[in-house]
Design an enzyme around this catalytic site. Sequence first.
Site, PDB file in Angstrom:
ATOM      1  N   ALA A   1      -5.359  79.316 -19.328  1.00 31.33           N
ATOM      2  CA  ALA A   1      -6.236  79.594 -18.176  1.00 31.33           C
ATOM      3  C   ALA A   1      -5.360  79.817 -16.954  1.00 31.33           C
ATOM      4  O   ALA A   1      -4.195  79.393 -16.919  1.00 31.33           O
ATOM      5  CB  ALA A   1      -7.195  78.436 -17.938  1.00 31.33           C
ATOM      6  N   ASP A   2      -5.934  80.479 -15.971  1.00 29.28           N
ATOM      7  CA  ASP A   2      -5.222  80.697 -14.710  1.00 29.28           C
ATOM      8  C   ASP A   2      -5.558  79.599 -13.708  1.00 29.28           C
ATOM      9  O   ASP A   2      -4.726  79.255 -12.867  1.00 29.28           O
ATOM     10  CB  ASP A   2      -5.564  82.081 -14.160  1.00 29.28           C
ATOM     11  CG  ASP A   2      -5.186  83.154 -15.166  1.00 29.28           C
ATOM     12  OD1 ASP A   2      -3.995  83.248 -15.478  1.00 29.28           O
ATOM     13  OD2 ASP A   2      -6.082  83.831 -15.698  1.00 29.28           O
TER      14      ASP A   2
ATOM     15  N   GLY B   1      -1.534  84.663 -23.946  1.00 29.70           N
ATOM     16  CA  GLY B   1      -0.758  84.258 -22.772  1.00 29.70           C
ATOM     17  C   GLY B   1       0.483  83.468 -23.139  1.00 29.70           C
ATOM     18  O   GLY B   1       0.742  83.167 -24.309  1.00 29.70           O
TER      19      GLY B   1
ATOM     20  N   GLU C   1     -11.472  87.069 -25.037  1.00 26.26           N
ATOM     21  CA  GLU C   1     -11.346  85.610 -24.961  1.00 26.26           C
ATOM     22  C   GLU C   1     -12.715  84.956 -24.787  1.00 26.26           C
ATOM     23  O   GLU C   1     -13.004  83.931 -25.408  1.00 26.26           O
ATOM     24  CB  GLU C   1     -10.434  85.230 -23.790  1.00 26.26           C
ATOM     25  CG  GLU C   1      -8.972  85.580 -24.037  1.00 26.26           C
ATOM     26  CD  GLU C   1      -8.079  85.391 -22.834  1.00 26.26           C
ATOM     27  OE1 GLU C   1      -6.871  85.210 -23.021  1.00 26.26           O
ATOM     28  OE2 GLU C   1      -8.576  85.439 -21.690  1.00 26.26           O
TER      29      GLU C   1
ATOM     30  N   THR D   1       1.306  80.370 -22.399  1.00 33.63           N
ATOM     31  CA  THR D   1       1.174  78.940 -22.735  1.00 33.63           C
ATOM     32  C   THR D   1       0.690  78.788 -24.179  1.00 33.63           C
ATOM     33  O   THR D   1       1.305  78.063 -24.976  1.00 33.63           O
ATOM     34  CB  THR D   1       0.193  78.243 -21.758  1.00 33.63           C
ATOM     35  OG1 THR D   1       0.516  78.647 -20.426  1.00 33.63           O
ATOM     36  CG2 THR D   1       0.313  76.744 -21.872  1.00 33.63           C
TER      37      THR D   1
HETATM   38  C1  5RP Z   1      -5.193  86.059 -20.536  1.00 30.67           C
HETATM   39  C2  5RP Z   1      -5.526  84.715 -20.041  1.00 30.67           C
HETATM   40  C3  5RP Z   1      -4.445  83.694 -20.095  1.00 30.67           C
HETATM   41  O1  5RP Z   1      -4.844  82.662 -20.925  1.00 30.67           O
HETATM   42  C4  5RP Z   1      -4.186  83.185 -18.706  1.00 30.67           C
HETATM   43  O2  5RP Z   1      -3.851  84.288 -17.884  1.00 30.67           O
HETATM   44  C5  5RP Z   1      -3.042  82.176 -18.675  1.00 30.67           C
HETATM   45  O3  5RP Z   1      -1.866  82.789 -19.065  1.00 30.67           O
HETATM   46  P1  5RP Z   1      -0.479  82.034 -19.113  1.00 30.67           P
HETATM   47  O4  5RP Z   1      -0.608  80.945 -20.117  1.00 30.67           O
HETATM   48  O5  5RP Z   1       0.514  83.107 -19.489  1.00 30.67           O
HETATM   49  O6  5RP Z   1      -0.182  81.492 -17.726  1.00 30.67           O
HETATM   50  O7  5RP Z   1      -6.611  84.418 -19.621  1.00 30.67           O
HETATM   51  O8  5RP Z   1      -6.248  86.948 -20.337  1.00 30.67           O
END
Ligand code: 5RP
Length: 222
Positions: free
Chosen positions: A82-83, A26, A102, A28
């Site tokens: 994480a979302d 992702g 993951e 981050t």
């Molecule tokens: C990917 C994930 C990511 O860690 C989650 O979607 C967060 O992504 P981002 O840091 O781009 O907001 O679970 O499967």
Amino acid sequence: MNAKQLAGEKAVEYVKDGMLVGLGTGSTVYWSILKLGKLVKHGLDIKGVPTSKSTEKLAIELGIPIVDLSSVDQIDLTVDGADEANPNFELIKGGGGALLREKMVASVSKRLVIVMDETKFVTNLGRFPLPVEIVPFGWEMTCKQINSLGCKPALRMANNTPFITDNGNYIADCHFESIQDASKLNHTLNMIPGVVENGLFVQMADTLVIGRTDGHVDILLK
Ligand code: 5RP
């Protein structure tokens, strides 16, 4: 201030010489991996276990030695995004579609450090649609069964065709709005034939590194 960058870079402080490190997926954790790449160039001795093909490619480009999950027993520490995360350290993950790998990597990690910006720290999980990885065979039937749990599943699309995960599966994004019992839902979803894994991470994360646009980073330890 880029809150994601702040969190991503801060989490690297937990990585020590000689560690086997799970590398999340992702935008981050991208900042964590970038920083790890720089530290490796300056002599940090780590090996990474990537959670997706895109992270594997990035790690190789940055010169981070990688190993396959199959060849390890335990991972010292995993850094991932994480979302959503709640105060019980329960997570929704899989916005990037990498939730299965993951979760497999997280499940054998001694420590799971989650990096995120402040918008993702919520009282109740579920505003972000829960990603559920399902097999393509009979996916409509699987979605009907998920629907009976009280949500609206939507097949994730990319360029007008179903989004395909690194494992050759589909993703159903499930709109629950509010998840009261993440542990129960995690188990119930995984009992549905056709569901491979879901994006609820319960009792896995122990550290939340939360970047704020005002330049501060909050660290929550379980
Ligand atoms: C990917 C994930 C990511 O860690 C989650 O979607 C967060 O992504 P981002 O840091 O781009 O907001 O679970 O499967």
